[in-house]
Design an enzyme around this catalytic site. Structure first.
Site, mmCIF file in Angstrom:
data_model
loop_
_atom_site.group_PDB
_atom_site.id
_atom_site.type_symbol
_atom_site.label_atom_id
_atom_site.label_comp_id
_atom_site.label_asym_id
_atom_site.label_seq_id
_atom_site.Cartn_x
_atom_site.Cartn_y
_atom_site.Cartn_z
ATOM 1 N N ASP A 31 1.046 -0.687 0.318
ATOM 2 C CA ASP A 31 -0.245 -0.064 0.152
ATOM 3 C C ASP A 31 0.802 0.754 -0.171
ATOM 4 O OD1 ASP A 31 -1.878 2.511 1.002
ATOM 5 O OD2 ASP A 31 -2.875 0.484 1.098
ATOM 6 N N ASN A 32 0.321 2.036 -0.526
ATOM 7 C CA ASN A 32 1.407 3.584 -0.911
ATOM 8 C C ASN A 32 1.104 4.288 0.662
ATOM 9 O OD1 ASN A 32 -1.261 4.642 -1.845
ATOM 10 N ND2 ASN A 32 -0.099 4.795 -3.583
ATOM 11 N N ASP A 58 4.178 1.904 -4.176
ATOM 12 C CA ASP A 58 3.273 2.588 -5.211
ATOM 13 C C ASP A 58 2.813 1.172 -6.347
ATOM 14 O OD1 ASP A 58 1.862 3.641 -7.273
ATOM 15 O OD2 ASP A 58 1.447 5.239 -7.224
ATOM 16 N N LYS A 84 -10.885 6.030 -5.145
ATOM 17 C CA LYS A 84 -12.529 5.565 -5.123
ATOM 18 C C LYS A 84 -13.339 6.234 -5.197
ATOM 19 C CE LYS A 84 -12.525 5.077 -0.148
ATOM 20 N NZ LYS A 84 -13.208 4.151 0.818
ATOM 21 N N SER A 124 -16.823 -3.064 -8.874
ATOM 22 C CA SER A 124 -18.738 -2.172 -8.089
ATOM 23 C C SER A 124 -19.768 -2.417 -8.779
ATOM 24 C CB SER A 124 -17.653 -0.656 -7.567
ATOM 25 O OG SER A 124 -19.133 0.101 -7.815
ATOM 26 N N TYR A 148 -14.008 7.163 -12.479
ATOM 27 C CA TYR A 148 -14.095 6.302 -11.539
ATOM 28 C C TYR A 148 -14.545 4.596 -11.915
ATOM 29 C CZ TYR A 148 -14.667 3.015 -7.342
ATOM 30 O OH TYR A 148 -15.038 1.763 -6.860
ATOM 31 N N LYS A 152 -13.109 0.893 -13.684
ATOM 32 C CA LYS A 152 -13.668 -0.802 -13.128
ATOM 33 C C LYS A 152 -14.267 -1.305 -13.744
ATOM 34 C CE LYS A 152 -13.303 -0.002 -8.926
ATOM 35 N NZ LYS A 152 -11.768 -1.061 -8.036
ATOM 36 N N PHE A 177 -21.140 -3.749 -3.001
ATOM 37 C CA PHE A 177 -22.342 -2.642 -3.641
ATOM 38 C C PHE A 177 -22.242 -2.161 -2.285
ATOM 39 C CE2 PHE A 177 -25.489 -3.494 -6.314
ATOM 40 C CZ PHE A 177 -25.388 -5.240 -6.544
ATOM 41 N N GLY A 291 -25.242 12.734 -10.810
ATOM 42 C CA GLY A 291 -24.900 11.345 -11.177
ATOM 43 C C GLY A 291 -25.468 10.042 -10.089
HETATM 44 P P1 NAD Z 1 -9.117 2.951 0.662
HETATM 45 O O1 NAD Z 1 -9.095 4.267 -0.212
HETATM 46 O O2 NAD Z 1 -9.832 2.515 1.808
HETATM 47 O O3 NAD Z 1 -8.354 1.722 0.288
HETATM 48 C C1 NAD Z 1 -7.710 1.730 -0.888
HETATM 49 C C2 NAD Z 1 -6.211 1.223 -0.216
HETATM 50 O O4 NAD Z 1 -5.182 1.446 -1.376
HETATM 51 C C3 NAD Z 1 -5.147 2.624 0.302
HETATM 52 O O5 NAD Z 1 -5.278 2.203 1.313
HETATM 53 C C4 NAD Z 1 -4.795 3.332 -0.232
HETATM 54 O O6 NAD Z 1 -3.595 3.628 0.094
HETATM 55 C C5 NAD Z 1 -3.979 2.460 -1.543
HETATM 56 N N1 NAD Z 1 -4.068 2.652 -3.146
HETATM 57 C C6 NAD Z 1 -4.123 3.182 -3.801
HETATM 58 N N2 NAD Z 1 -3.475 3.814 -5.059
HETATM 59 C C7 NAD Z 1 -2.570 2.909 -4.775
HETATM 60 C C8 NAD Z 1 -1.284 2.441 -5.467
HETATM 61 N N3 NAD Z 1 -1.368 3.433 -6.460
HETATM 62 N N4 NAD Z 1 -0.304 1.788 -4.706
HETATM 63 C C9 NAD Z 1 -0.131 1.515 -3.407
HETATM 64 N N5 NAD Z 1 -1.722 1.632 -3.044
HETATM 65 C C10 NAD Z 1 -2.501 2.492 -3.452
HETATM 66 O O7 NAD Z 1 -11.219 2.257 -0.256
HETATM 67 P P2 NAD Z 1 -11.688 0.561 0.282
HETATM 68 O O8 NAD Z 1 -13.517 1.211 0.607
HETATM 69 O O9 NAD Z 1 -11.291 -0.074 1.125
HETATM 70 O O10 NAD Z 1 -11.699 0.250 -1.589
HETATM 71 C C11 NAD Z 1 -10.994 -0.819 -1.955
HETATM 72 C C12 NAD Z 1 -11.443 -1.218 -3.413
HETATM 73 O O11 NAD Z 1 -12.604 -1.403 -3.756
HETATM 74 C C13 NAD Z 1 -10.772 0.128 -4.521
HETATM 75 O O12 NAD Z 1 -10.511 -0.823 -5.440
HETATM 76 C C14 NAD Z 1 -12.494 0.164 -4.735
HETATM 77 O O13 NAD Z 1 -12.676 1.285 -5.762
HETATM 78 C C15 NAD Z 1 -13.276 -0.584 -4.804
HETATM 79 N N6 NAD Z 1 -14.657 -0.486 -3.778
HETATM 80 C C16 NAD Z 1 -15.119 0.191 -3.102
HETATM 81 C C17 NAD Z 1 -16.162 0.833 -2.466
HETATM 82 C C18 NAD Z 1 -16.730 1.517 -1.071
HETATM 83 O O14 NAD Z 1 -17.694 1.766 -1.127
HETATM 84 N N7 NAD Z 1 -15.557 1.409 -0.360
HETATM 85 C C19 NAD Z 1 -18.202 0.208 -3.545
HETATM 86 C C20 NAD Z 1 -17.081 -1.216 -4.474
HETATM 87 C C21 NAD Z 1 -15.476 -1.123 -5.130
#
Ligand code: NAD
Ligand code: UDP
Length: 332
Positions: A31-32, A58, A84, A124, A148, A152, A177, A291
């Site tokens: 994680d970055n 990253d 996200k 998603s 975004y 996906k 969801f 949206g």
């Molecule tokens: P989050 O932002 O809490 O977690 C994502 C993590 O990825 C973060 O810790 C961020 O630091 C890290 N990150 C981002 N880009 C990076 C990179 N290039 N290299 C390394 N680390 C990186 O988000 P979340 O809610 O835990 O979501 C996780 C995944 O689920 C995402 O792909 C998001 O699009 C997807 N998602 C989330 C939801 C939601 O409502 N939370 C719904 C549908 C899909």
């Protein structure tokens, strides 16, 4: 199995790390920290009393990713890392396309090179656009309204094409969801940066007195009470869905909805939260948010049939656990 979790310091990734450790797997996190804190990883190790190897990298960086694969016998990847925020993606499309697409390609490439054949991807419900509810995996995907959502759709397509020519590659695309809630210990949960965009973290911050009142975006939708309807799912149910997906992977690419199958309106969620917390929520109804769609909930039959997984926790539990984490977490 030894599993690489990208984005494992984030909201869903950290809860999935707990679920994987509980199921007896070992985890490496990459994680970055662009939207999370190392604090969360420390808390996961505290909950489970187990070690986690963490790389602050990253995942668009090919060399850094390969370094992990060459140092660990990775058997599967769960790829959560991504940006996200829907609104931000409209402002910064290049950043979103670059981060979310390049990361997926870099990881898929490393998997091919190091013969890691298990891949689980965070997609998603946004990919269904304005299809008729309930959303079923066999539906044609409709255009989303923002970059975004498009990342996906495109990531799903990239993985589909890779799986088509690599018969041993097993990919599970999980369409989430609306995840809410927190680990029941109250030790880890959602940590939004700044003012939250999503309903539940906004609600908990209003309840805590950090924000004045909730703005409900529209009360003229064709729904039970005019407010938007979503399929809220407890983040630990979602996390357990990842363990089921990983343990039941078969070759080829498979798409699964991870939801409860139940729709809840904004007002219904506010009521459930008031009951779970004992706190009255001040709100006002404002214009619709651009949206947003009226209705979004899942058909969950496929995940039940193929993965033997269904969501177990109800709305009250989701509200209780979100509220417990908000109350426990002081450093904000
Ligand atoms: P989050 O932002 O809490 O977690 C994502 C993590 O990825 C973060 O810790 C961020 O630091 C890290 N990150 C981002 N880009 C990076 C990179 N290039 N290299 C390394 N680390 C990186 O988000 P979340 O809610 O835990 O979501 C996780 C995944 O689920 C995402 O792909 C998001 O699009 C997807 N998602 C989330 C939801 C939601 O409502 N939370 C719904 C549908 C899909
Ligand atoms: N919502 C709201 N006020 C807020 C945030 C969200 O009324 O401050 C509504 C939103 O219009 C939608 C639902 O709550 O109907 C869930 O929104 P969220 O942003 O949590 O998730 P989304 O489904 O949009 O990804």
């Amino acid at each position: 199995m030894k599993i690489l979790i990208t984005g494992g310091a984030g909201y869903i990734g950290s809860h999935t790390a707990v679920a994987l450790l509980e199921a007896g797997h070992t985890v490496v996190i990459a994680d970055n920290l662009s939207n999370s804190k190392e604090w969360t990883i420390k808390k996961v190790t505290q909950i489970m009393s187990k070690r986690i190897t963490f790389y602050n990298i990253d995942v668009t960086d090919e060399e850094a990713v390969e370094n992990i694969f060459s140092n660990h016998p990775i058997e599967g990847v769960i790829h959560f890392a991504g940006l996200k925020a829907v609104g931000e993606s409209v402002e910064k499309p290049l950043e979103y396309y670059y981060n979310n697409l390049v990361s997926t390609m870099v990881l898929a490439k490393a998997c091919q090179k190091y013969k890691v054949m298990r891949f689980v991807f965070s997609s998603s419900a946004v990919v269904y656009g304005e299809n008729q509810v309930p959303f079923v995996e066999t539906m044609d995907l409709l255009p989303t309204t923002n970059p975004y959502g498009e990342t996906k759709v495109m990531s799903e397509r990239i993985l589909f094409d890779i799986a088509k020519v690599n018969p041993a590659f097993s990919v599970s695309v999980l369409r989430y969801f609306n995840p809410i809630g927190a680990h029941e210990s109250g030790i880890i949960g959602e940590l939004p940066n700044g003012i939250p965009n999503n309903l539940m973290p906004y609600l908990t911050q209003v309840a805590k007195g950090k924000l004045k009142k909730l703005r409900i975006f529209g009360s003229d939708y064709p729904t039970v009470d005019g407010t938007g309807v979503r399929d809220y799912i407890h983040v630990m149910d979602l996390a357990e869905g990842h363990v089921a997906a990983l343990e039941n992977l078969t070759t080829g690419i498979h798409f699964y909805n991870l939801g409860t199958g139940q729709g809840t309106s904004v007002l219904e969620l506010v009521n459930a939260f008031e009951q779970a917390s004992g706190i009255k929520i001040l709100y006002e109804v404002v214009e619709r948010r651009p949206g947003d769609i009226a209705l979004c909930y899942a058909d969950v039959a496929k995940a039940k049939k193929d993965l033997g997984w269904t969501a177990k926790r109800d709305i009250t539990t989701m509200c209780r656990d979100s509220w417990r984490f908000e109350n426990n977490y002081k450093d904000r």
